[in-house]
Design an enzyme around this catalytic site. Structure first.
Site, mmCIF file in Angstrom:
data_model
loop_
_atom_site.group_PDB
_atom_site.id
_atom_site.type_symbol
_atom_site.label_atom_id
_atom_site.label_comp_id
_atom_site.label_asym_id
_atom_site.label_seq_id
_atom_site.Cartn_x
_atom_site.Cartn_y
_atom_site.Cartn_z
ATOM 1 N N ALA A 67 0.893 -1.257 -0.105
ATOM 2 C CA ALA A 67 -0.028 -0.107 -0.018
ATOM 3 C C ALA A 67 0.913 1.329 0.010
ATOM 4 O O ALA A 67 0.635 2.278 -0.651
ATOM 5 C CB ALA A 67 -0.725 -0.175 1.342
ATOM 6 N N ARG A 98 -7.775 7.121 -2.445
ATOM 7 C CA ARG A 98 -7.158 8.085 -1.725
ATOM 8 C C ARG A 98 -7.523 9.125 -2.206
ATOM 9 O O ARG A 98 -7.012 10.310 -1.673
ATOM 10 C CB ARG A 98 -5.645 7.642 -1.526
ATOM 11 C CG ARG A 98 -4.817 8.480 -0.894
ATOM 12 C CD ARG A 98 -3.515 7.576 -0.695
ATOM 13 N NE ARG A 98 -2.368 8.483 -0.226
ATOM 14 C CZ ARG A 98 -1.400 8.872 -0.906
ATOM 15 N NH1 ARG A 98 -1.280 8.460 -2.227
ATOM 16 N NH2 ARG A 98 -0.393 9.255 -0.782
ATOM 17 N N HIS A 197 7.101 2.928 1.403
ATOM 18 C CA HIS A 197 7.433 4.485 0.850
ATOM 19 C C HIS A 197 9.024 4.252 0.462
ATOM 20 O O HIS A 197 9.309 4.706 -0.657
ATOM 21 C CB HIS A 197 7.495 5.452 1.852
ATOM 22 C CG HIS A 197 6.162 5.635 2.662
ATOM 23 N ND1 HIS A 197 5.817 5.851 3.839
ATOM 24 C CD2 HIS A 197 4.971 5.472 1.999
ATOM 25 C CE1 HIS A 197 4.476 6.048 4.062
ATOM 26 N NE2 HIS A 197 3.881 5.646 2.880
HETATM 27 FE FE1 CFM Z 1 2.696 11.025 4.165
HETATM 28 FE FE2 CFM Z 1 0.678 10.947 5.837
HETATM 29 FE FE3 CFM Z 1 1.804 8.934 4.465
HETATM 30 FE FE4 CFM Z 1 0.573 11.138 3.253
HETATM 31 FE FE5 CFM Z 1 -1.804 9.743 3.028
HETATM 32 FE FE6 CFM Z 1 -1.476 9.659 5.682
HETATM 33 FE FE7 CFM Z 1 -0.544 7.759 4.237
HETATM 34 MO MO1 CFM Z 1 -3.212 8.198 4.432
HETATM 35 S S1 CFM Z 1 1.248 12.598 4.670
HETATM 36 S S2 CFM Z 1 2.496 9.919 2.755
HETATM 37 S S3 CFM Z 1 -0.922 11.242 1.891
HETATM 38 S S4 CFM Z 1 2.447 9.916 5.914
HETATM 39 S S5 CFM Z 1 -2.969 10.381 4.716
HETATM 40 S S6 CFM Z 1 -0.672 11.007 7.423
HETATM 41 S S7 CFM Z 1 -1.752 7.532 6.050
HETATM 42 S S8 CFM Z 1 -2.018 7.710 2.547
HETATM 43 S S9 CFM Z 1 1.218 6.774 3.943
#
Ligand code: CFM
Length: 545
Positions: A67, A98, A197
């Site tokens: 994800a 999303r 990520h």
């Molecule tokens: Fe950064 Fe986030 Fe995330 Fe995010 Fe998101 Fe998120 Fe996420 Mo949901 S800002 S990238 S755009 S850590 S809202 S608080 S949990 S998808 S992995």
């Protein structure tokens, strides 16, 4: 006192003890490390236990590495064809939920985001191997869509049976003459989506960034890292940058394209919004190409103004600073009246935020701006630096789970490394208050005696609501209806429900209004949670010796 129900708010330490006491001893010990009563003045500073596996059986808010890789980082990129190698569910459930928006420059430009590409693995492929099917899928996708690049994403079964997606990617690159690369982002690869990520960003760094030799035009060239254009946030920031006279080369990865990533190395400054998902990319780009980075935040009026001024300060150009000041003045004038009006109704109300790896921090700004108090907050998958600040990075222990994530060894590029500022200039700017590579994290920003809880679970959420009855709870879709059935409104801070954008000045107004409306609505107040409505079912853990 909680004004809603006139119940005295319990001492936070008692709340923590009460929650931990109900767990089996071993589980309680583990959870206690992830659960703090905030004391920003403590010496030595408080340390939080994070980025560890969720205990099996606990209902976590977390997602998986796939994800984080396919959905979060590559999801908002419109012209890389993202092909999931796996059973159909993985692709289907990561398909556009999303609300990461995109705008191709013209109708002819490709946008694959509305598609869901998958190899749709079946039992037969699990038993006899899925590489053949993957090759066929890549060729078929190429024949139909002719993309510039194809990303292949591994799901759990692919890792378990050992399909070599990288070998397929190499063969396909040679055969088709386009950039095909794979991501070993099997869902189990890390303790949360944070691992995904990292896997995604490493591959973008290795295969895409720096691939476009021609430097684009522009006087003040910046990249925005860690902004994913949820509900159109990125569009608001793009507009602000344009009006200030900044040239945005690349956003990672909201509203992004392959070419925008490939030209990122031509920028003169990197700005980092979501620290968790991308801070290491900023470090790698600095090492390889010589581009410094600063932390920014475009959530909240004060934070947006401060971030724009920081960017202008970096370029040391009076015209730019004047333009930035003008834009801020114009925008602030529009926001103030709404802010004051809504503050009149919302001041003193309470909120809890349990979201991802950055929003549980950033969104506190918006609540403060309308006089609301944050009682408790935490990330699903933040690391210690997201809570305690980057100064703790050298002391973070690398465990077996984080060791599965590749750390790229980066050196200055022989041809492309060009320090944008001399050491003297960097020192002068630092002395003038511009903090490079600095993020203080969530804890110092929260009031003493608030609760900070990492990887909160469903069970703890319910007890928090029982004890505090906050006026609003912020989390995601998995939590939403459970919490609303307890009589508390839930604002989704991942997808924003159907709302947003919430970034910048215009976004702040949208947010204040949405929160005001949710707090004023009467419907959920009519719901009585089980503990106020007869005898709820009670269960106890069996303590096995
Ligand atoms: Fe950064 Fe986030 Fe995330 Fe995010 Fe998101 Fe998120 Fe996420 Mo949901 S800002 S990238 S755009 S850590 S809202 S608080 S949990 S998808 S992995």
């Amino acid at each position: 006192m909680n004004p809603e129900n006139s119940m005295p708010i319990e001492n936070p330490q008692t709340v923590k003890d009460d929650i931990i006491r109900r767990y089996p001893v071993k589980t309680g010990k583990k959870r206690a490390k992830q659960f703090l009563v905030n004391n920003p003045a403590a010496e030595p500073r408080q340390e939080i236990g994070v980025n560890v596996r969720t205990i099996p059986g606990i209902i976590t808010q977390r997602g998986c590495a796939y994800a984080g890789c396919k959905g979060v980082v590559l999801g908002p990129t419109r012209d890389i064809l993202n092909l999931t190698h796996g059973p159909i569910g993985c692709g289907f459930y990561s398909w556009l939920t999303r609300r990461n928006q995109t705008r191709p420059p013209t109708a002819e430009d490709p946008n694959f985001m509305t598609y869901c590409f998958s190899t749709d693995m079946q039992e037969e492929n699990i038993i006899f191997g899925g590489e053949k099917k993957l090759r066929q899928a890549v060729e078929e996708a190429y024949a139909i869509f002719k993309p510039k690049a194809i990303g292949i994403f591994a799901t759990c079964p692919v890792g378990l049976i050992g399909d070599d997606i990288h070998a397929v990617a190499r063969d396909m690159t040679a055969k088709l003459g386009i950039n095909v690369f794979g991501f070993s982002c099997e869902g189990y690869k890390g303790v949360s989506q944070s691992a995904g990520h990292h896997i995604a960003n490493n591959q973008l760094f290795r295969h895409v960034i720096g691939k476009k030799p021609d430097a684009p035009q522009g006087q003040f060239k910046v990249n925005l890292l860690g902004e994913y254009n949820i509900g159109g946030d990125g569009f608001v920031i793009d507009d602000l940058f344009r009006r200030c006279g900044l040239d945005l080369l690349s956003t990672f990865s909201g509203n992004s394209s392959y070419d925008s990533f490939a030209q990122a190395h031509h920028a003169d400054l990197n700005t980092v919004m979501c620290h968790r998902s991308i801070n290491y990319v900023a470090d790698m780009i600095e090492k390889k190409y010589g581009i410094p980075w600063i932390k920014v935040n475009f959530i909240g009026v004060g934070a947006t103004a401060k971030s724009l001024r920081k960017i202008a300060q970096y370029f040391e150009n009076d015209d730019l600073m004047k333009r930035v000041d003008t834009v801020i003045a114009e925008e602030e004038a529009k926001v103030k009246a709404v802010q004051e009006e809504i503050k009149g109704r919302c001041a003193g109300k309470t909120a809890m935020l349990f979201v991802g790896g950055s929003r549980a921090h950033h969104y506190q700004e918006l609540f403060k701006e309308i006089g609301m108090k944050v009682l408790a907050a935490g990330y699903e998958f933040g690391h210690r630096d997201d809570y305690e600040g980057r100064s703790v990075i050298p002391t973070i222990k690398v465990d077996a789970d984080s060791r599965t994530i590749e750390e790229l060894v980066v050196k200055p590029d022989e041809n492309l490394f060009r320090p944008r500022k001399s050491p003297e200039e960097m020192e002068r700017l630092t002395n003038a208050g511009l903090d490079f590579k600095k993020y203080e994290g969530l804890m110092p920003d929260m009031e003493p005696e608030t609760l900070i809880i990492d990887d909160i679970n469903h069970y703890e959420t319910e007890i928090l609501i029982q004890k505090y009855r906050p006026d609003i709870f912020c989390a995601g879709i998995k939590e939403k209806y459970v919490i609303q059935k307890l009589g508390v409104p839930l604002k989704q801070l991942h997808s924003y429900d159907s709302g947003g954008p919430y970034a910048g000045f215009a976004g702040a107004v949208n947010f204040y209004k949405d929160i005001d409306r949710m707090l004023s609505a009467k419907a959920l107040k009519l719901i009585r949670p089980p503990w106020e409505n007869g005898t709820p079912l009670a269960a106890e853990f069996a303590h096995v010796a």
